[in-house]
Design an enzyme around this catalytic site. Sequence first.
Site, short mmCIF file in Angstrom:
data_model
loop_
_atom_site.label_atom_id
_atom_site.label_comp_id
_atom_site.label_asym_id
_atom_site.label_seq_id
_atom_site.Cartn_x
_atom_site.Cartn_y
_atom_site.Cartn_z
N TYR A 96 -56.70 75.44 44.00
CA TYR A 96 -56.76 74.04 45.33
C TYR A 96 -58.32 73.63 44.48
O TYR A 96 -58.54 72.86 44.63
CB TYR A 96 -56.01 74.20 45.81
CG TYR A 96 -54.82 74.48 45.79
CD1 TYR A 96 -53.96 76.25 45.96
CD2 TYR A 96 -53.51 72.90 46.15
CE1 TYR A 96 -52.35 75.86 45.65
CE2 TYR A 96 -51.90 73.62 45.49
CZ TYR A 96 -52.16 74.84 46.11
OH TYR A 96 -50.49 75.13 45.81
N ASN A 165 -53.59 65.95 43.94
CA ASN A 165 -52.28 66.06 44.56
C ASN A 165 -51.22 65.60 45.25
O ASN A 165 -51.89 65.41 46.54
CB ASN A 165 -52.59 68.03 45.33
CG ASN A 165 -51.56 68.85 45.47
OD1 ASN A 165 -50.61 69.07 45.11
ND2 ASN A 165 -52.14 69.26 46.52
N GLU A 166 -50.25 65.15 45.18
CA GLU A 166 -50.12 64.63 46.49
C GLU A 166 -50.88 63.48 47.11
O GLU A 166 -50.91 63.16 47.97
CB GLU A 166 -49.38 65.76 47.90
CG GLU A 166 -48.46 66.84 46.84
CD GLU A 166 -48.08 67.40 48.68
OE1 GLU A 166 -48.37 67.32 49.70
OE2 GLU A 166 -46.65 68.35 48.16
N ASP A 206 -42.82 66.36 46.66
CA ASP A 206 -40.72 65.43 46.61
C ASP A 206 -40.66 64.77 46.92
O ASP A 206 -41.17 64.50 48.27
CB ASP A 206 -40.25 66.85 46.62
CG ASP A 206 -39.33 67.29 45.60
OD1 ASP A 206 -38.81 66.15 45.16
OD2 ASP A 206 -38.13 67.99 45.89
N ARG A 212 -39.77 58.36 43.47
CA ARG A 212 -40.41 59.80 42.41
C ARG A 212 -40.42 59.66 41.53
O ARG A 212 -41.25 60.15 40.30
CB ARG A 212 -39.46 60.78 43.74
CG ARG A 212 -39.92 62.18 42.63
CD ARG A 212 -38.91 63.54 43.19
NE ARG A 212 -38.29 63.29 42.08
CZ ARG A 212 -36.45 63.87 42.78
NH1 ARG A 212 -36.77 64.29 43.76
NH2 ARG A 212 -35.27 63.38 42.39
N GLU A 271 -45.31 73.61 42.76
CA GLU A 271 -44.92 74.08 44.02
C GLU A 271 -43.88 74.96 44.06
O GLU A 271 -42.90 74.11 44.19
CB GLU A 271 -45.67 73.78 45.66
CG GLU A 271 -47.39 74.15 45.42
CD GLU A 271 -47.67 73.24 46.69
OE1 GLU A 271 -47.02 73.52 47.28
OE2 GLU A 271 -49.01 72.68 46.37
#
Length: 554
Positions: A96, A165-166, A206, A212, A271
């Site tokens: 990460y 990421n997110e 998610d 999404r 993930e």
Amino acid sequence: MRTTVCATAVALAAALLSGVSAISKVTRAGRYLYTADGNRFYIKGVAYQEQGAVVASASNPFLEPNSFIDPLADGTSCARDLPYLQQLGVNTIRVYSVNSSLNHDSCMQALSGAGIYTIIDLSLPLNGSMDRNAPSWSTNLLDLYLGTINAFSKYDNVLAYNVGNEVVIAANGTAAASYIKAAARDVKTYLTSISSSALVGYAAIDADSSWRQPLANFLSCDISGANSGATAIDLYGLNNYEWCGASTFQASYSGVESDFASYNIPAYFSEFGCITSPPRLFTEVGALLSSQMSPVWSGGIAFSYFPATSAQGQFGMVTISTDGKTVTTSSDFTNLQTQYGNATPPNTPTQSGAGSTVYPVCPVQSADLLASTTLPPTPNDAACSCLESSLSCQFTPQTTNTTAIVGTLLDTACSLLGQSGGNCNAIAGNGTSGVYGPVSMCDPNTKLSFVMSEYYEANNRNAQACSFAGNGTVNSHAPSTVSAANSAASSCLTNPSATFTPSAPATTGGSGSGGSSSGTHSSGAVPIFNDARSLIGLTVAVVFSVVGGILTVA
Ligand SMILES: *[C@@H]1O[C@H](CO)[C@@H](O)[C@H](O)[C@H]1NC(C)=O
Ligand SMILES: *[C@@H]1O[C@H](CO)[C@@H](O)[C@H](O)[C@H]1NC(C)=O
Ligand SMILES: *[C@@H]1O[C@H](CO)[C@@H](O)[C@H](O)[C@H]1NC(C)=O
Ligand SMILES: *[C@@H]1O[C@H](CO)[C@@H](O)[C@H](O)[C@H]1NC(C)=O
Ligand SMILES: *[C@@H]1O[C@H](CO)[C@@H](O)[C@H](O)[C@H]1NC(C)=O
Ligand SMILES: *[C@@H]1O[C@H](CO)[C@@H](O)[C@H](O)[C@H]1NC(C)=O
């Protein structure tokens, strides 16, 4: 006999030297991944990063770490862990946060020798990632990303670089997708310019499919109208924790399988590994790596090798002794090992059957997809440093940790400028309207110098107006009149909306910094998503006050 032995030894040595035994290059065809021999490549992965320091506070509800330990910079730890990664049967690790100024040779070469690829997230905690509340694609982030790519481009086992990421965690934050797409665009052209075939990815939280899916489709769509992947990510990751305990495909994954049934690019679970009912059985691997899901998914990354704390428990599958020397595995580890060992995903379609990737037109803007297809420009280091040097009042911080103060100062400066009849539009961007101020691509420090100078000019260059409690200094080299200063500034920014192939920063790391850090809460997310975020937010930071200030002035 003797000759044969010699010949074999020589051939072996030659094979090693010529790299015949090297890890196979993974490439994309259509919506799937293939190794050089034409076999379909499935990610059997594990997240590999020790959790950084987490400072719990009201402004950090997801326990996002504010520091990190580069897991690829310590050869001793990698050598300790490699036998366990091999035992687990993984072919990929996801990392990460890495530090481009450290040496990664030992870990990367050991992993490559063991046939293990890496997926590397380019962002860092705090000011090293896109702020989900006030997104910006700016020189400091571009330089950070390219610096990391430069540090890793010499290795043959980088499968992909994630540009975020997110970053988006709720429908009302989907405007940030314009910035993510711009980052993908610029990182892609950079990789092409250095002849790297690494893929460009994004790892999504998610969420409800109502947003999404539009977000996923936007990130992989074509803007040009010419079926071009220039602004599309290459690899979509979904952080999916839906399968808990002894679930089934029907109960946990049939929805996500059909939602992505016609998706255009390779996708994987960036993930997985729910913890609501430990020990984890990891039976989801049997579904993910089967013909039920292989039409859409190319495997996934189990979370996490190292212990990772969340509000609900522990996600780790090994513990490391306090002296750092011994690894103890848990039943999670054994279960995942068994599942990866049993997985036999189909070797279909063939590479030629997979065809080439198709890039559909972008989904229309809506309340579930606020992003405009007018993307931010390529951050221009030369333009921003030219601007900084011509400004009449410069941000000259007394502290090296500007992250802690730049947000507050931007708030203050924008508010003062507003009272003097100006505004902060030049440093602001709006991913929904697709309007990006000419200075919005610059790093936060240059933005601050710009606003300080505007205020200083608006107050007829009264020295007091450049003080900002000791954070500003009058630039004696600036053009001597306001109009000359304006024309100098505009000559630095002749084409602020240009896109071009960026070049590597002279030194690694960014020149600027972000603002103050605070947590962000998404409404309506189901608890497991909160839980996942608390662990993975390793790369997501927030710089809320920057736009807070800009908006109050507008
Ligand atoms: C990277 O490592 C160098 C050398 O140890 C250190 O000075 C620097 O602060 C690190 N950078 C980050 C972003 O952690
Ligand atoms: C989205 O909505 C939530 C709650 O309604 C709010 O806290 C958050 O600030 C909003 N985010 C953005 C980017 O507008
Ligand atoms: C810089 O300031 C931020 C925000 O206050 C803090 O979280 C971070 O730990 C500081 N960094 C250093 C190196 O002190
Ligand atoms: C961005 O632009 C949209 C559409 O023009 C507008 O509705 C929205 O308020 C703007 N957002 C900000 C933060 O200014
Ligand atoms: C600079 O600005 C920060 C944030 O507003 C403030 O705390 C500090 O006192 C100012 N002055 C100096 C010399 O750092
Ligand atoms: C983050 O802030 C530090 C100073 O606190 C700075 O050295 C670094 O370059 C900044 N990184 C980015 C990507 O802005």
